[in-house]
Scaffold this motif. Structure first.
Motif, PDB file in Angstrom:
ATOM      1  N   VAL A  19       0.803  -1.217   0.055  1.00 61.55           N
ATOM      2  CA  VAL A  19      -0.011  -0.023  -0.194  1.00 61.55           C
ATOM      3  C   VAL A  19       0.831   1.359   0.002  1.00 61.55           C
ATOM      4  CG1 VAL A  19      -0.197  -0.021   2.485  1.00 61.55           C
ATOM      5  CG2 VAL A  19      -1.715   1.047   1.068  1.00 61.55           C
ATOM      6  N   HIS A  20       2.174   1.077   0.657  1.00 58.82           N
ATOM      7  CA  HIS A  20       2.946   2.431   0.578  1.00 58.82           C
ATOM      8  C   HIS A  20       3.318   2.866  -0.808  1.00 58.82           C
ATOM      9  CE1 HIS A  20       3.582   2.167   4.748  1.00 58.82           C
ATOM     10  NE2 HIS A  20       3.868   1.051   4.807  1.00 58.82           N
ATOM     11  N   ALA A  21       3.497   1.664  -1.714  1.00 54.77           N
ATOM     12  CA  ALA A  21       4.369   1.941  -3.073  1.00 54.77           C
ATOM     13  C   ALA A  21       3.189   1.798  -4.154  1.00 54.77           C
ATOM     14  CB  ALA A  21       5.402   0.799  -3.240  1.00 54.77           C
ATOM     15  N   PRO A  41       1.146   4.462  10.798  1.00 52.81           N
ATOM     16  CA  PRO A  41      -0.055   4.171  10.403  1.00 52.81           C
ATOM     17  C   PRO A  41      -0.525   2.943  10.408  1.00 52.81           C
ATOM     18  CG  PRO A  41       1.528   4.122   8.620  1.00 52.81           C
ATOM     19  CD  PRO A  41       2.151   4.555   9.739  1.00 52.81           C
ATOM     20  N   HIS A  42       0.090   1.894  11.023  1.00 53.22           N
ATOM     21  CA  HIS A  42      -0.062   0.315  10.952  1.00 53.22           C
ATOM     22  C   HIS A  42      -0.804   0.179  12.109  1.00 53.22           C
ATOM     23  CE1 HIS A  42       3.720   0.957   8.642  1.00 53.22           C
ATOM     24  NE2 HIS A  42       3.204   0.073   7.882  1.00 53.22           N
ATOM     25  N   ALA A  43      -1.810   0.813  12.106  1.00 52.07           N
ATOM     26  CA  ALA A  43      -2.591   0.439  13.576  1.00 52.07           C
ATOM     27  C   ALA A  43      -3.435  -0.917  13.862  1.00 52.07           C
ATOM     28  CB  ALA A  43      -3.753   1.761  13.707  1.00 52.07           C
ATOM     29  N   SER A  47      11.267  -6.320   8.046  1.00 53.33           N
ATOM     30  CA  SER A  47      11.703  -5.573   7.026  1.00 53.33           C
ATOM     31  C   SER A  47      11.384  -4.156   7.069  1.00 53.33           C
ATOM     32  CB  SER A  47      10.944  -5.994   5.587  1.00 53.33           C
ATOM     33  OG  SER A  47      11.253  -7.239   5.269  1.00 53.33           O
ATOM     34  N   HIS A  48      10.044  -3.738   7.436  1.00 50.99           N
ATOM     35  CA  HIS A  48       9.905  -2.016   7.854  1.00 50.99           C
ATOM     36  C   HIS A  48       9.100  -2.467   9.052  1.00 50.99           C
ATOM     37  CE1 HIS A  48       5.805  -2.955   6.175  1.00 50.99           C
ATOM     38  NE2 HIS A  48       5.609  -1.546   6.114  1.00 50.99           N
ATOM     39  N   ASP A  49       8.990  -1.106   9.472  1.00 51.95           N
ATOM     40  CA  ASP A  49       8.648  -1.008  11.013  1.00 51.95           C
ATOM     41  C   ASP A  49       6.798  -1.096  10.954  1.00 51.95           C
ATOM     42  OD1 ASP A  49      10.110  -0.830  13.262  1.00 51.95           O
ATOM     43  OD2 ASP A  49      10.575   1.276  12.664  1.00 51.95           O
ATOM     44  N   ALA A  50       6.367  -2.330  10.315  1.00 51.32           N
ATOM     45  CA  ALA A  50       4.956  -2.273  10.223  1.00 51.32           C
ATOM     46  C   ALA A  50       4.429  -2.810  11.741  1.00 51.32           C
ATOM     47  CB  ALA A  50       4.667  -3.435   9.238  1.00 51.32           C
ATOM     48  N   PHE A  51       5.108  -3.383  12.665  1.00 51.11           N
ATOM     49  CA  PHE A  51       4.673  -3.767  13.888  1.00 51.11           C
ATOM     50  C   PHE A  51       4.903  -3.125  15.069  1.00 51.11           C
ATOM     51  CE2 PHE A  51       5.286  -7.103  10.599  1.00 51.11           C
ATOM     52  CZ  PHE A  51       3.994  -7.699  10.617  1.00 51.11           C
ATOM     53  N   GLY A  76      12.762   1.537   8.494  1.00 54.44           N
ATOM     54  CA  GLY A  76      11.868   2.385   9.034  1.00 54.44           C
ATOM     55  C   GLY A  76      10.266   2.197   8.711  1.00 54.44           C
ATOM     56  N   ILE A  77       9.456   3.224   8.788  1.00 53.40           N
ATOM     57  CA  ILE A  77       8.021   2.948   8.910  1.00 53.40           C
ATOM     58  C   ILE A  77       7.538   2.795   7.362  1.00 53.40           C
ATOM     59  CG2 ILE A  77       7.422   5.559   8.513  1.00 53.40           C
ATOM     60  CD1 ILE A  77       5.532   5.118  10.993  1.00 53.40           C
ATOM     61  N   ASN A  78       8.052   3.090   6.448  1.00 50.39           N
ATOM     62  CA  ASN A  78       7.572   3.093   4.980  1.00 50.39           C
ATOM     63  C   ASN A  78       8.504   2.266   4.214  1.00 50.39           C
ATOM     64  OD1 ASN A  78       6.984   4.066   2.463  1.00 50.39           O
ATOM     65  ND2 ASN A  78       6.125   5.981   3.368  1.00 50.39           N
ATOM     66  N   ALA A 120       1.783  -8.217   7.016  1.00 50.45           N
ATOM     67  CA  ALA A 120       2.379  -6.822   7.757  1.00 50.45           C
ATOM     68  C   ALA A 120       1.018  -5.997   7.219  1.00 50.45           C
ATOM     69  CB  ALA A 120       3.602  -6.281   7.342  1.00 50.45           C
ATOM     70  N   ASP A 121       1.276  -5.596   5.826  1.00 53.35           N
ATOM     71  CA  ASP A 121       0.360  -4.645   5.364  1.00 53.35           C
ATOM     72  C   ASP A 121      -0.703  -5.031   4.488  1.00 53.35           C
ATOM     73  OD1 ASP A 121       2.290  -3.049   6.998  1.00 53.35           O
ATOM     74  OD2 ASP A 121       2.776  -1.741   5.257  1.00 53.35           O
ATOM     75  N   ALA A 122      -0.898  -6.405   4.240  1.00 52.79           N
ATOM     76  CA  ALA A 122      -1.499  -7.114   3.389  1.00 52.79           C
ATOM     77  C   ALA A 122      -2.156  -8.419   3.770  1.00 52.79           C
ATOM     78  CB  ALA A 122      -0.945  -7.159   2.034  1.00 52.79           C
TER      79      ALA A 122
HETATM   80 ZN   LIG Z   1       3.886  -0.517   6.176  1.00 52.67          ZN
END
Ligand SMILES: [Zn+2]
Length: 355
Positions: free
Chosen positions: A67-69, A183-185, A249-253, A269-271, A324-326
């Protein structure tokens, strides 16, 4: 009785029998499901769970997507133009959504699923060191996703549209600074419950005829989240104190770590748009080697190269893949609750062993 009076009597009988005039009209006889567009797969599952048969949901970023990219296509603007309702995460997760909404000329409600949660600031481990390099980190993503090596300025265009920001991004500048809100609430189930309440309320407002169903579905869903939250807190408590530092890999947690007791390090980092420089990687490798991190984890929607590199350089084990984000296209990770369960199982498996 004349034909006309038979019809009239029949009509009166139907009305008396509780059928509304609207139900007799062919226009209303087969109500179309509410067309909902969500920004990414986790929201897609939440809206489907609460809306069930009364909604038809399209996700802009699909399973295993980042979703970031994301780079919207013209067909995405068309999906928005046809939508009855749009549901986004907010907290600046969808840096691309405002331009897309502008392009689609969508005029309806935009539901921010994270509204009302307790937000978590993002404090990156290498904030101070990056300084002005930050913009370059963002540009770095283009070659992963757009094959745009020569168009470093694409990034800048994104931010020319900041003045069009809408509720989706909280009116903040769309730039992802370190020090932003994380944003990874959804990775804290208590926040997931708030997402469900926000989605329920939006569906009730958009389609009041099915309010009872939306409320009942949301109530069941929230109960499941509460149960999994309690179970997760109990199970995560089994992880020995010294095994609680992990690398993703990225700060999703970050929300997950705060809620269930982990510590995190991550290369980017976060993104996911950020790319660590060689010196960032050297510093991180050193930090990891001196930190006694227990395991490295891959992510379903992130390039595994960084984690594999860190694994080779530090010798720290890879503990599995976290969602993570998906969501995943199928299997247990294809629902929000399944994704969460998978992550907890994977973490427990990797972090409770002492080898
Ligand atoms: Zn993310």
């Amino acid at each position: 009785m004349s034909r006309q009076s038979i019809a009239s009597a029949l009509f009166k009988g139907l009305i008396a029998g509780g059928l509304s005039v609207a139900a007799l009209s062919p226009i209303y006889a087969q109500a179309e499901p509410l067309k909902v567009v969500t920004s990414f797969s986790i929201l897609d599952d939440m809206v489907e769970t609460i809306g069930a048969d009364h909604v038809s949901v399209t996700s802009l970023v699909g399973p295993d997507g980042d979703v970031h990219a994301f780079s919207p296509k013209p067909s995405d603007a068309q999906s928005l133009a046809d939508a009855d309702l749009i549901v986004v995460n907010g907290l600046q997760l969808e840096g691309w959504i405002d331009r897309l909404i502008d392009a689609s000329e969508y005029q309806g409600d935009i539901v921010v699923a994270s509204d009302g949660i307790k937000t978590r600031p993002f404090e990156g481990h290498h904030d101070e060191d990056e300084g002005d390099d930050h913009g370059h980190d963002h540009d770095g993503h283009d070659h992963d996703h757009d094959h745009d090596h020569d168009h470093d300025h694409d990034h800048d265009h994104d931010h020319d549209h900041d003045d069009h920001d809408q509720a989706a991004n909280g009116g903040e500048e769309g730039h992802h600074h370190h020090g932003d809100i994380d944003p990874h609430a959804w990775q804290d189930l208590e926040n997931g419950e708030q997402y469900a309440r926000n989605i329920r309320d939006a569906l009730v407002k958009a389609d009041p005829d099915h309010a009872d169903d939306y409320r009942a579905n949301a109530e069941q869903y929230i109960e499941k989240m509460e149960a999994l939250d309690a179970e997760t807190k109990q199970r995560m408590a089994q992880i020995p104190e010294q095994n609680r530092l992990i690398i993703t890999s990225h700060d999703a947690f970050g929300y997950f770590a705060d809620a269930y007791g982990l510590e995190l390090l991550s290369p980017v980092g976060i993104n996911t748009l950020a790319e660590p420089s060689a010196s960032d990687m050297a510093q991180l490798t050193q930090q990891i080697e001196s930190s006694h991190a227990k395991a490295l984890f891959l992510e379903n929607m992130s390039n595994p190269a960084l984690i594999n590199q860190l694994h080779e350089e530090t010798g720290i084990a890879i503990g599995g893949t976290l969602y993570a984000d998906a969501l995943t296209p199928d299997g247990e990770g294809s629902t929000y609750l399944g994704m969460f369960q998978h992550n907890v199982d994977t973490l427990i498996e990797a972090l409770t062993t002492n080898d």
